[in-house]
Motif scaffolding. Structure first.
Motif, mmCIF file in Angstrom:
data_model
loop_
_atom_site.group_PDB
_atom_site.id
_atom_site.type_symbol
_atom_site.label_atom_id
_atom_site.label_comp_id
_atom_site.label_asym_id
_atom_site.label_seq_id
_atom_site.Cartn_x
_atom_site.Cartn_y
_atom_site.Cartn_z
ATOM 1 N N ASN A 1 48.388 26.569 8.103
ATOM 2 C CA ASN A 1 49.855 26.173 7.612
ATOM 3 C C ASN A 1 49.460 24.802 7.257
ATOM 4 O O ASN A 1 49.489 24.023 8.164
ATOM 5 C CB ASN A 1 50.855 26.515 8.133
ATOM 6 C CG ASN A 1 52.140 26.376 7.412
ATOM 7 O OD1 ASN A 1 52.511 25.127 6.977
ATOM 8 N ND2 ASN A 1 53.261 27.372 7.500
ATOM 9 N N HIS B 1 59.458 25.864 6.630
ATOM 10 C CA HIS B 1 58.080 26.717 6.707
ATOM 11 C C HIS B 1 56.941 26.267 7.224
ATOM 12 O O HIS B 1 55.993 27.187 7.476
ATOM 13 C CB HIS B 1 58.040 27.510 5.325
ATOM 14 C CG HIS B 1 59.151 27.977 4.848
ATOM 15 N ND1 HIS B 1 59.301 29.312 4.831
ATOM 16 C CD2 HIS B 1 60.275 27.543 4.086
ATOM 17 C CE1 HIS B 1 60.355 29.780 4.048
ATOM 18 N NE2 HIS B 1 61.014 28.667 3.717
ATOM 19 N N ASN C 1 55.477 28.692 10.192
ATOM 20 C CA ASN C 1 55.264 30.092 9.660
ATOM 21 C C ASN C 1 53.906 30.458 9.927
ATOM 22 O O ASN C 1 52.900 29.610 9.663
ATOM 23 C CB ASN C 1 55.605 30.499 8.189
ATOM 24 C CG ASN C 1 57.080 30.315 7.705
ATOM 25 O OD1 ASN C 1 57.329 30.353 6.548
ATOM 26 N ND2 ASN C 1 57.916 30.261 8.697
ATOM 27 N N HIS D 1 49.550 30.997 5.676
ATOM 28 C CA HIS D 1 48.930 29.716 5.476
ATOM 29 C C HIS D 1 49.398 28.939 4.214
ATOM 30 O O HIS D 1 48.639 28.775 3.166
ATOM 31 C CB HIS D 1 47.406 30.080 5.344
ATOM 32 C CG HIS D 1 46.728 30.602 6.640
ATOM 33 N ND1 HIS D 1 45.533 31.252 6.585
ATOM 34 C CD2 HIS D 1 47.173 30.629 7.856
ATOM 35 C CE1 HIS D 1 45.317 31.629 7.907
ATOM 36 N NE2 HIS D 1 46.308 31.339 8.684
ATOM 37 N N TRP D 2 50.756 28.518 4.242
ATOM 38 C CA TRP D 2 51.264 27.787 2.929
ATOM 39 C C TRP D 2 50.351 26.552 2.857
ATOM 40 O O TRP D 2 50.041 25.662 3.665
ATOM 41 C CB TRP D 2 52.820 27.516 3.552
ATOM 42 C CG TRP D 2 53.632 28.785 3.446
ATOM 43 C CD1 TRP D 2 54.453 29.077 4.586
ATOM 44 C CD2 TRP D 2 54.219 29.764 2.454
ATOM 45 N NE1 TRP D 2 55.353 30.131 4.305
ATOM 46 C CE2 TRP D 2 55.048 30.462 3.060
ATOM 47 C CE3 TRP D 2 53.589 30.057 1.196
ATOM 48 C CZ2 TRP D 2 55.520 31.610 2.448
ATOM 49 C CZ3 TRP D 2 54.079 30.770 0.478
ATOM 50 C CH2 TRP D 2 55.171 31.837 0.767
ATOM 51 N N GLN D 3 50.504 26.456 1.606
ATOM 52 C CA GLN D 3 50.119 25.234 0.965
ATOM 53 C C GLN D 3 51.156 24.425 -0.180
ATOM 54 O O GLN D 3 51.774 25.256 -0.690
ATOM 55 C CB GLN D 3 48.580 25.235 0.093
ATOM 56 C CG GLN D 3 47.604 25.742 0.843
ATOM 57 C CD GLN D 3 46.329 25.666 0.457
ATOM 58 O OE1 GLN D 3 45.912 24.895 -0.237
ATOM 59 N NE2 GLN D 3 45.748 26.930 0.150
ATOM 60 N N ALA E 1 52.101 37.965 7.227
ATOM 61 C CA ALA E 1 51.421 37.044 7.102
ATOM 62 C C ALA E 1 50.033 37.145 7.065
ATOM 63 O O ALA E 1 49.316 36.529 6.174
ATOM 64 C CB ALA E 1 51.910 35.841 8.191
ATOM 65 N N ASN F 1 47.786 36.184 4.005
ATOM 66 C CA ASN F 1 46.465 35.254 4.103
ATOM 67 C C ASN F 1 45.355 35.670 3.705
ATOM 68 O O ASN F 1 44.469 35.005 3.177
ATOM 69 C CB ASN F 1 46.505 34.873 5.544
ATOM 70 C CG ASN F 1 47.817 33.977 6.017
ATOM 71 O OD1 ASN F 1 48.535 33.367 5.253
ATOM 72 N ND2 ASN F 1 47.956 33.957 7.320
ATOM 73 N N LYS G 1 54.162 27.138 -1.555
ATOM 74 C CA LYS G 1 55.381 27.259 -1.129
ATOM 75 C C LYS G 1 55.833 25.884 -2.112
ATOM 76 O O LYS G 1 55.325 24.883 -2.208
ATOM 77 C CB LYS G 1 55.867 27.003 0.109
ATOM 78 C CG LYS G 1 57.186 26.770 0.593
ATOM 79 C CD LYS G 1 58.077 27.971 -0.048
ATOM 80 C CE LYS G 1 57.943 29.041 1.103
ATOM 81 N NZ LYS G 1 58.966 30.287 0.859
#
Length: 682
Positions: free
Chosen positions: A2, A15, A18, A21-23, A66, A70, A77
């Motif tokens: 993340n 987030h 979380n 693996h948000w970018q 998640a 991923n 996001k």
């Protein structure tokens, strides 16, 4: 991993923990999707969005969900408030595919950013005909891996539709005339809710820009039904639960038609626009000397205090929002409205039996309640005679409520929304001789000019005094310019005008459509290339970038120096000519267009007051600020100290007022009665 921990957006930071693996939206993230040959899962929301929090708790905090995200997607996001360009493009795609939009917005894109499937909130478990989020993820993955041709076809069709939609306003044979504006106002009034006021049904949103436009229409026509609609809507909102009866400030909207139960988030852009409208209404409908202040004046005063106390930041800007939810326990989902609602027993516990019962009657708190679990949102449908008792009780309840858990605050400072706040504070401060309000506007403006304007270009937002990398969009330039021009008028200081003209020239350079005069893109010519270059002429929760720029151009054309004023006026006229079709065909969504067009129809009006003591309000300046219609450019300054005062001397050594309509000016006047008569002439 993340990668949101260092984001400048509080929403993205929510987030960062979380397992997804948000970018952030970057060229690197899109490149990763190409390299892995997987689709992009784009999730768009904002910090105070209730259903964004629900979906995050149900799905994004779930390890199994998640893992699925991923493995099969590059997960991006986006804060819609920080990247309105991305939000606009993919919201248009969502509406085109589903017939409706909203947040959280969930879009699936090709690595090139082309949308092929879009929606909003998806539940953890299937319900109400909606698939679960994991069912959707599985279906999208299967289609991507085994039926790629369907993806390519869908993305091409949607992209083609988006590009066609971004072609700008159509050519139409409309001009800004009194007849067109009267038609638009009549169409709006036909939609008035005869029982609860406002326009349309539930959920009911404050018609912020529309109220300002209707007020200016009434000032031109004197139509009692127009002023009546404004009064009814302003009073219904201010007495309902959508307005915070203890601390001031308006919630985002009412879930019912009667303005009783709010969606509890409080947005800067709503409150800044409503402050402008209520201050205008209060200014033009002042009560007699010695009489109690009007409801509009009270709401103006309390809304200013809400902005300063609840949204003011250490650096001088204003935070974006207060959350809809209150977190009563760490790690647990927030509870909507928990900070704000009351029971009769709670009132008695804080105030005692007599005051508690009296307060329950004043604020509509009953054992049945008007909200959930027998609780009540405070309303105030009458003003009790005992004002001292009321204020003592309000103060006690405010302090008690301050001891409860509070909603989170989105501390992000957005340029456009702060520009609206500067405008409203400067106008209200000038109208009501409240120099502290003007000073707050000036402090905010200095912060924006110092930290949000870098190498002459505007940045969209900052957090804790540090500007983010997102470039400003058209509304950011437009409202910052309008706010600076409002400060120029409120203070008489030339520097605000100079800064405004420099920024307005940058906006013209980078946002104008080179092929159509008066047509504007919402993103700059050197901004990131998306699947389409957005431009939305419709006034929504915030005014359109084009209609906002129209006001900046019109005001600068009236106040600016001779080299700038003429081209500004021409561009303002061309922009309004393009926007006339919105007034003709969608007047409910043209509040800012109406606001600017009404001012333009008058010339616009200009009142230049030559005085050697501009810091000491003269009778002429007081009269102009009290009686001139909205959109009038009013400036008191020494002769030749500003473009509007060029070659305009004192009259026999005394202050003199010069009234102009566009480029046609009256002879100077020296008394308040003469000025009032000049302003009343059509």
């Amino acid at each position: 991993m993340n990668r949101l921990g260092n984001a400048t957006s509080p929403y993205l930071r929510q987030h960062a923990g979380n397992p997804v693996h948000w970018q952030e939206w970057t060229a690197e993230a899109l490149g990763e999707a190409r390299e892995r040959d997987v689709p992009i899962l784009l999730s768009v929301g904002y910090a105070s969005c209730h259903w964004c929090h629900v979906m995050a708790h149900e799905s994004f905090e779930d390890a199994a969900t998640a893992e699925l995200m991923n493995a099969n997607f590059v997960c991006i996001k986006v804060d819609r408030e920080e990247r309105p360009d991305l939000d606009a493009v993919y919201m248009n795609a969502t509406v085109a595919m589903t017939g409706q939009g909203g947040w959280p917005m969930t879009c699936f894109l090709t690595p090139a950013g082309e949308p092929f499937y879009c929606g909003t909130y998806y539940p953890k478990q299937p319900r109400g005909g909606m698939p679960s989020f994991t069912q959707l993820l599985t279906a999208i993955t299967d289609t991507w891996q085994h039926r790629r041709g369907e993806v390519d076809q869908a993305s091409a069709q949607v992209t083609e539709a988006l590009q066609a939609q971004a072609a700008g306003l159509p050519d139409a044979d409309f001009a800004i005339t009194a007849e067109l504006l009267d038609h638009a106002v009549a169409a709006v009034l036909r939609d008035e809710d005869p029982k609860h006021a406002g326009f349309g049904g539930a959920p009911k949103f404050p018609p912020s820009a529309l109220l300002e436009g209707l007020l200016r229409s009434w000032e031109r026509t004197g139509a009692a039904n127009v002023l009546g609609a404004v009064h009814r809507t302003a009073e219904a909102m201010a007495r309902g639960g959508i307005y915070d009866q203890l601390r001031g400030g308006f919630a985002r909207y009412s879930v019912d038609a009667a303005w009783v139960v709010p969606h509890f988030e409080k947005m800067l852009y709503d409150n800044a626009q409503l402050l402008r409208a209520y201050a205008h209404l209060a200014r033009r409908t002042k009560t007699d000397a010695g009489a109690p202040e009007s409801l509009a004046h009270r709401v103006t005063r309390e809304t200013v205090q809400f902005l300063l106390d609840d949204l003011g930041t250490e650096q001088g800007g204003f935070a974006s929002a207060l959350d809809a939810d209150t977190h009563l326990e760490p790690g647990k989902p927030g509870v909507e409205g928990a900070t704000y609602v009351w029971t009769p027993a709670e009132l008695i516990g804080e105030l005692g039996p007599d005051d508690g019962a009296w307060a329950a009657a004043v604020f509509g708190v009953t054992t049945a309640g008007n909200f959930e679990h027998g609780t009540s949102v405070l309303t105030r449908y009458t003003d009790p005679d005992d004002h001292v008792r009321l204020e003592r009780i309000r103060d006690t309840l405010r302090k008690a409520r301050d001891g409860r858990p509070q909603p989170d605050r989105d501390d992000k400072v957005v340029t456009a929304w702060n520009g609206i706040a500067i405008t409203a504070l400067a106008e209200a401060g000038a109208a009501f001789d409240a120099p502290e309000w003007v000073a707050a506007a000036a402090r905010c403006a200095r912060f924006l000019l110092s930290e949000h304007v870098i190498d002459g270009r505007v940045r969209r937002a900052s957090l804790n005094g540090v500007a983010g990398s997102s470039p400003g969009v058209l509304e950011d330039y437009a409202w910052l310019v309008t706010g600076l021009l409002a400060l120029h008028q409120a203070t008489g200081e030339r520097t605000w005008l100079d800064d405004a003209q420099r920024l307005l020239d940058k906006a013209i350079q980078h946002f104008a459509d080179p092929t159509v005069s008066g047509s504007w893109f919402d993103t700059a010519d050197d901004a990131e290339t998306l699947v389409t270059r957005p431009r939305d002429p419709i006034d929504g929760a915030t005014p359109a970038g084009a209609s906002s720029l129209a006001e900046a151009l019109l005001t600068a054309g009236a106040a600016g120096d001779v080299d700038h004023a003429v081209p500004y006026r021409a561009l303002a006229a061309q922009t309004l000519q393009r926007g006339a079709v919105v007034l003709a065909r969608a007047p409910r969504s043209a509040g800012q267009w109406l606001t600017v067009a009404e001012a333009a129809l008058r010339g616009p009006l200009q009142v230049a007051i030559a005085t050697e003591a501009p810091s000491k309000p003269s009778e002429l300046l007081t009269t102009a600020r009290a009686t001139a219609p909205g959109g009038t450019v009013i400036l008191a300054a020494p002769p030749n100290s500003a473009p509007l005062l060029a070659d305009r001397p004192l009259l026999h050594g005394e202050p003199a007022a010069y009234v102009c309509r566009g480029t046609v000016c009256d002879l100077p006047v020296a008394t308040a009665a003469e000025l009032r008569a000049a302003l009343e002439r059509p």
